[in-house]
Design a protein around this motif. Structure first.
Motif, PDB file in Angstrom:
ATOM      1  N   LEU A  56     128.535  70.806  30.087  1.00  0.00           N
ATOM      2  CA  LEU A  56     127.766  71.097  31.303  1.00  0.00           C
ATOM      3  C   LEU A  56     126.271  71.067  31.026  1.00  0.00           C
ATOM      4  O   LEU A  56     125.506  70.532  31.827  1.00  0.00           O
ATOM      5  CB  LEU A  56     128.169  72.460  31.881  1.00  0.00           C
ATOM      6  CG  LEU A  56     129.526  72.523  32.568  1.00  0.00           C
ATOM      7  CD1 LEU A  56     129.833  73.959  32.982  1.00  0.00           C
ATOM      8  CD2 LEU A  56     129.596  71.584  33.755  1.00  0.00           C
ATOM      9  N   GLU A  57     125.856  71.623  29.888  1.00  0.00           N
ATOM     10  CA  GLU A  57     124.437  71.585  29.527  1.00  0.00           C
ATOM     11  C   GLU A  57     123.972  70.140  29.395  1.00  0.00           C
ATOM     12  O   GLU A  57     122.877  69.792  29.840  1.00  0.00           O
ATOM     13  CB  GLU A  57     124.201  72.344  28.217  1.00  0.00           C
ATOM     14  CG  GLU A  57     124.359  73.847  28.354  1.00  0.00           C
ATOM     15  CD  GLU A  57     124.377  74.581  27.017  1.00  0.00           C
ATOM     16  OE1 GLU A  57     124.304  73.922  25.944  1.00  0.00           O
ATOM     17  OE2 GLU A  57     124.482  75.819  27.036  1.00  0.00           O
ATOM     18  N   TYR A  58     124.795  69.312  28.802  1.00  0.00           N
ATOM     19  CA  TYR A  58     124.440  67.905  28.629  1.00  0.00           C
ATOM     20  C   TYR A  58     124.308  67.208  29.982  1.00  0.00           C
ATOM     21  O   TYR A  58     123.337  66.502  30.237  1.00  0.00           O
ATOM     22  CB  TYR A  58     125.485  67.207  27.758  1.00  0.00           C
ATOM     23  CG  TYR A  58     125.077  65.811  27.390  1.00  0.00           C
ATOM     24  CD1 TYR A  58     124.078  65.595  26.452  1.00  0.00           C
ATOM     25  CD2 TYR A  58     125.656  64.721  28.007  1.00  0.00           C
ATOM     26  CE1 TYR A  58     123.676  64.315  26.125  1.00  0.00           C
ATOM     27  CE2 TYR A  58     125.259  63.443  27.683  1.00  0.00           C
ATOM     28  CZ  TYR A  58     124.268  63.248  26.741  1.00  0.00           C
ATOM     29  OH  TYR A  58     123.866  61.986  26.432  1.00  0.00           O
ATOM     30  N   LEU A  59     125.264  67.434  30.864  1.00  0.00           N
ATOM     31  CA  LEU A  59     125.210  66.823  32.194  1.00  0.00           C
ATOM     32  C   LEU A  59     124.020  67.362  32.991  1.00  0.00           C
ATOM     33  O   LEU A  59     123.370  66.618  33.721  1.00  0.00           O
ATOM     34  CB  LEU A  59     126.513  67.059  32.946  1.00  0.00           C
ATOM     35  CG  LEU A  59     127.746  66.357  32.373  1.00  0.00           C
ATOM     36  CD1 LEU A  59     129.001  66.826  33.095  1.00  0.00           C
ATOM     37  CD2 LEU A  59     127.605  64.852  32.438  1.00  0.00           C
ATOM     38  N   SER A  61     121.247  68.133  31.870  1.00  0.00           N
ATOM     39  CA  SER A  61     120.003  67.556  31.343  1.00  0.00           C
ATOM     40  C   SER A  61     119.658  66.239  32.032  1.00  0.00           C
ATOM     41  O   SER A  61     118.593  65.678  31.798  1.00  0.00           O
ATOM     42  CB  SER A  61     120.121  67.338  29.832  1.00  0.00           C
ATOM     43  OG  SER A  61     120.928  66.198  29.553  1.00  0.00           O
ATOM     44  N   GLY A  62     120.573  65.749  32.868  1.00  0.00           N
ATOM     45  CA  GLY A  62     120.324  64.508  33.599  1.00  0.00           C
ATOM     46  C   GLY A  62     121.124  63.324  33.099  1.00  0.00           C
ATOM     47  O   GLY A  62     121.097  62.252  33.695  1.00  0.00           O
ATOM     48  N   ALA A  63     121.839  63.483  32.000  1.00  0.00           N
ATOM     49  CA  ALA A  63     122.662  62.397  31.465  1.00  0.00           C
ATOM     50  C   ALA A  63     123.827  62.124  32.413  1.00  0.00           C
ATOM     51  O   ALA A  63     124.408  63.050  32.974  1.00  0.00           O
ATOM     52  CB  ALA A  63     123.186  62.770  30.085  1.00  0.00           C
ATOM     53  N   ARG A  64     124.152  60.859  32.618  1.00  0.00           N
ATOM     54  CA  ARG A  64     125.247  60.486  33.507  1.00  0.00           C
ATOM     55  C   ARG A  64     126.156  59.464  32.826  1.00  0.00           C
ATOM     56  O   ARG A  64     125.913  58.264  32.900  1.00  0.00           O
ATOM     57  CB  ARG A  64     124.716  59.906  34.822  1.00  0.00           C
ATOM     58  CG  ARG A  64     123.986  60.905  35.674  1.00  0.00           C
ATOM     59  CD  ARG A  64     124.913  62.024  36.158  1.00  0.00           C
ATOM     60  NE  ARG A  64     124.187  63.018  36.919  1.00  0.00           N
ATOM     61  CZ  ARG A  64     123.746  64.161  36.419  1.00  0.00           C
ATOM     62  NH1 ARG A  64     123.927  64.467  35.160  1.00  0.00           N
ATOM     63  NH2 ARG A  64     123.105  65.022  37.176  1.00  0.00           N
ATOM     64  N   PRO A  65     127.207  59.958  32.175  1.00  0.00           N
ATOM     65  CA  PRO A  65     128.163  59.033  31.574  1.00  0.00           C
ATOM     66  C   PRO A  65     128.982  58.322  32.644  1.00  0.00           C
ATOM     67  O   PRO A  65     129.080  58.793  33.781  1.00  0.00           O
ATOM     68  CB  PRO A  65     129.044  59.948  30.724  1.00  0.00           C
ATOM     69  CG  PRO A  65     128.979  61.273  31.422  1.00  0.00           C
ATOM     70  CD  PRO A  65     127.584  61.352  31.999  1.00  0.00           C
ATOM     71  N   ASP A  66     129.564  57.191  32.274  1.00  0.00           N
ATOM     72  CA  ASP A  66     130.485  56.501  33.176  1.00  0.00           C
ATOM     73  C   ASP A  66     131.854  57.167  33.160  1.00  0.00           C
ATOM     74  O   ASP A  66     132.614  57.046  34.114  1.00  0.00           O
ATOM     75  CB  ASP A  66     130.630  55.035  32.781  1.00  0.00           C
ATOM     76  CG  ASP A  66     129.471  54.178  33.247  1.00  0.00           C
ATOM     77  OD1 ASP A  66     128.565  54.703  33.933  1.00  0.00           O
ATOM     78  OD2 ASP A  66     129.465  52.975  32.934  1.00  0.00           O
ATOM     79  N   VAL A  67     132.180  57.856  32.066  1.00  0.00           N
ATOM     80  CA  VAL A  67     133.477  58.523  31.934  1.00  0.00           C
ATOM     81  C   VAL A  67     133.342  59.672  30.937  1.00  0.00           C
ATOM     82  O   VAL A  67     132.528  59.617  30.008  1.00  0.00           O
ATOM     83  CB  VAL A  67     134.585  57.515  31.505  1.00  0.00           C
ATOM     84  CG1 VAL A  67     134.296  56.923  30.137  1.00  0.00           C
ATOM     85  CG2 VAL A  67     135.968  58.127  31.571  1.00  0.00           C
ATOM     86  N   ILE A  68     134.170  60.717  31.149  1.00  0.00           N
ATOM     87  CA  ILE A  68     134.216  61.873  30.259  1.00  0.00           C
ATOM     88  C   ILE A  68     135.605  61.943  29.647  1.00  0.00           C
ATOM     89  O   ILE A  68     136.607  61.891  30.367  1.00  0.00           O
ATOM     90  CB  ILE A  68     133.919  63.181  31.027  1.00  0.00           C
ATOM     91  CG1 ILE A  68     132.509  63.147  31.607  1.00  0.00           C
ATOM     92  CG2 ILE A  68     134.114  64.394  30.118  1.00  0.00           C
ATOM     93  CD1 ILE A  68     132.206  64.279  32.581  1.00  0.00           C
ATOM     94  N   ALA A  91     126.215  66.556  41.881  1.00  0.00           N
ATOM     95  CA  ALA A  91     125.497  65.589  41.043  1.00  0.00           C
ATOM     96  C   ALA A  91     126.404  64.946  39.991  1.00  0.00           C
ATOM     97  O   ALA A  91     126.137  63.827  39.551  1.00  0.00           O
ATOM     98  CB  ALA A  91     124.310  66.259  40.356  1.00  0.00           C
ATOM     99  N   VAL A  92     127.475  65.642  39.595  1.00  0.00           N
ATOM    100  CA  VAL A  92     128.343  65.112  38.534  1.00  0.00           C
ATOM    101  C   VAL A  92     129.827  65.089  38.905  1.00  0.00           C
ATOM    102  O   VAL A  92     130.657  64.647  38.113  1.00  0.00           O
ATOM    103  CB  VAL A  92     128.155  65.899  37.218  1.00  0.00           C
ATOM    104  CG1 VAL A  92     126.748  65.704  36.679  1.00  0.00           C
ATOM    105  CG2 VAL A  92     128.480  67.372  37.389  1.00  0.00           C
ATOM    106  N   ALA A  93     130.158  65.531  40.105  1.00  0.00           N
ATOM    107  CA  ALA A  93     131.565  65.603  40.510  1.00  0.00           C
ATOM    108  C   ALA A  93     132.247  64.242  40.496  1.00  0.00           C
ATOM    109  O   ALA A  93     133.460  64.147  40.262  1.00  0.00           O
ATOM    110  CB  ALA A  93     131.678  66.228  41.897  1.00  0.00           C
ATOM    111  N   HIS A  94     131.493  63.178  40.719  1.00  0.00           N
ATOM    112  CA  HIS A  94     132.059  61.835  40.813  1.00  0.00           C
ATOM    113  C   HIS A  94     132.401  61.207  39.463  1.00  0.00           C
ATOM    114  O   HIS A  94     133.104  60.208  39.412  1.00  0.00           O
ATOM    115  CB  HIS A  94     131.058  60.921  41.521  1.00  0.00           C
ATOM    116  CG  HIS A  94     129.832  60.675  40.696  1.00  0.00           C
ATOM    117  ND1 HIS A  94     128.828  61.620  40.612  1.00  0.00           N
ATOM    118  CD2 HIS A  94     129.476  59.652  39.894  1.00  0.00           C
ATOM    119  CE1 HIS A  94     127.886  61.150  39.790  1.00  0.00           C
ATOM    120  NE2 HIS A  94     128.252  59.967  39.342  1.00  0.00           N
ATOM    121  N   VAL A  95     131.918  61.793  38.355  1.00  0.00           N
ATOM    122  CA  VAL A  95     132.155  61.196  37.034  1.00  0.00           C
ATOM    123  C   VAL A  95     133.632  61.342  36.681  1.00  0.00           C
ATOM    124  O   VAL A  95     134.161  62.449  36.639  1.00  0.00           O
ATOM    125  CB  VAL A  95     131.275  61.855  35.951  1.00  0.00           C
ATOM    126  CG1 VAL A  95     131.564  61.241  34.576  1.00  0.00           C
ATOM    127  CG2 VAL A  95     129.798  61.735  36.305  1.00  0.00           C
TER     128      VAL A  95
END
Length: 135
Positions: A56-59, A61-68, A91-95
């Protein structure tokens, strides 16, 4: 937190060299490092963290991976709690999330993952699943 490749994924698209950003969330150091190295050899950009809180801290920070790639049973914050918080954040629910677990799929169903891979991992299947989520 161990970063492999670039330190930021940017906006969730391929980087200028065509790599697909992947976030690995796994508390087993050896498995986490092995997955990161394998994915890098296959041309993916990786970042690796040891638990859900670090993810969560990483996400955040603004980073947006294509997959987790998400382990479920981890200390500090497990995969279930990470996924609940991820889904609650627009902001990250779609990843997309691929769950990696020694549990059977039935016990992992309430995570609402996009895919499930049972441990011990089939690395060929892992690479195939990751490729499916690259934008």
């Amino acid at each position: 937190m161990t970063l492999r490749g670039a330190h930021s994924f940017g906006g969730g698209t391929k980087t200028s060299n065509g790599r697909c950003p992947v976030l690995i969330v796994e508390d087993d150091n050896d498995l986490r490092d092995m997955m990161a190295q394998l994915l890098m050899l296959e041309g993916f950009q990786t970042a690796a963290v040891a638990n859900g809180r670090e993810a969560l801290e990483y996400l955040n920070s603004g980073a947006r991976p294509d997959v987790i790639l998400l382990d479920l049973m981890m200390p500090i914050m497990d995969g279930w709690e990470f996924r609940r918080r991820q889904q609650a954040d627009p902001a990250v629910a779609h990843v997309p999330v691929i769950v990696l677990s020694a549990l059977d799929a039935g016990r992992a169903m309430n995570v609402s993952a996009n895919a499930f891979l049972k441990k011990p991992l089939d690395f060929d299947r892992l690479i195939t699943l990751v490729r499916n989520y690259c934008h």
